[in-house]
Design an enzyme around this catalytic site. Structure first.
Site, PDB file in Angstrom:
ATOM      1  N   HIS A 165      44.189  67.273  72.027  1.00 50.47           N
ATOM      2  CA  HIS A 165      43.975  67.869  70.706  1.00 50.47           C
ATOM      3  C   HIS A 165      43.890  69.380  70.795  1.00 50.47           C
ATOM      4  CE1 HIS A 165      39.733  68.782  71.511  1.00 50.47           C
ATOM      5  NE2 HIS A 165      39.665  67.592  72.086  1.00 50.47           N
ATOM      6  N   CYS A 205      38.162  64.738  76.469  1.00 54.50           N
ATOM      7  CA  CYS A 205      39.527  64.986  75.990  1.00 54.50           C
ATOM      8  C   CYS A 205      40.171  66.163  76.706  1.00 54.50           C
ATOM      9  CB  CYS A 205      39.500  65.270  74.487  1.00 54.50           C
ATOM     10  SG  CYS A 205      38.917  63.879  73.503  1.00 54.50           S
TER      11      CYS A 205
END
Length: 197
Positions: free
Chosen positions: A157, A173
């Site tokens: 992301h 992440c």
């Protein structure tokens, strides 16, 4: 007169030294980022120092495209299916080994301005965090694009907090600058194979 010149030189030398310190990368801020000194004098801390691996060393093929997220060098590599496109992006990586998941996965879903919902373990560690941040909000830790992996709660992301890129700063992440995640979002597709090493 000589003493006056020595005093001015000392003052200027001190000012130059302070300016040099101000130019150093930000150190751990609010416990969310870190700075690690180079392993040796020959290691450089910029994009040009990232190695350019060959996709064949990590993937059998590039069907659907291939993404290699290197958690040690903090870089993400992308190859298109026909290998005509190669991209290298600096990235953020998980804060600790416990939060790091390595291995093979794939992109299973993509979202523009994804909403952020902290996991139960994140809320346990940070009880004052909100239960959700709307997509498109400048406070959203997922930035402007999200590519969900087959592992629950793991994404590639963007981020609005550019201090995090190149550092251990995520809860699992892989983060990219927003302008880079927009480009990767347009290149990668659902089904693109991903390897975290």
């Amino acid at each position: 007169m000589a003493d006056d010149r020595i005093g001015r030189r000392a003052l200027m030398g001190g000012a130059v030294g302070m300016a040099g310190l101000a130019a150093l990368p930000a150190l751990a801020q609010d416990g969310t980022t870190e700075f690690q000194a180079p392993v040796s004098g020959s290691v450089r801390n910029n994009v040009s120092s990232f190695r350019m691996p060959q996709w064949r060393d990590y993937f059998e093929n590039t069907k659907g495209g291939a993404i290699l997220a290197d958690t040690k060098s903090r870089a993400l590599h992308y190859w298109s299916e026909d290998q005509s496109i190669y991209r290298l992006y600096p990235s953020s990586v998980p804060l600790s080994e416990e939060l790091t998941r390595l291995g093979r996965t794939e992109i299973v879903r993509k979202a523009v301005n994804p909403p952020w919902r902290p996991t139960a373990s994140m809320l346990e560690r940070n009880p004052d965090w909100p239960k959700m941040v709307e997509g498109g909000s400048k406070d959203n830790p997922l930035g402007v694009r999200g590519m969900y992996l087959s592992w629950p709660a793991y994404l590639i992301h963007g981020t609005h907090d550019t201090r995090k890129i190149g550092r251990r700063s995520s809860n699992g992440c892989i983060g990219l600058y927003n302008e880079h995640v927009i480009e990767l979002y347009d290149l990668a597709q659902v089904g693109t194979q991903v390897l975290l090493i």
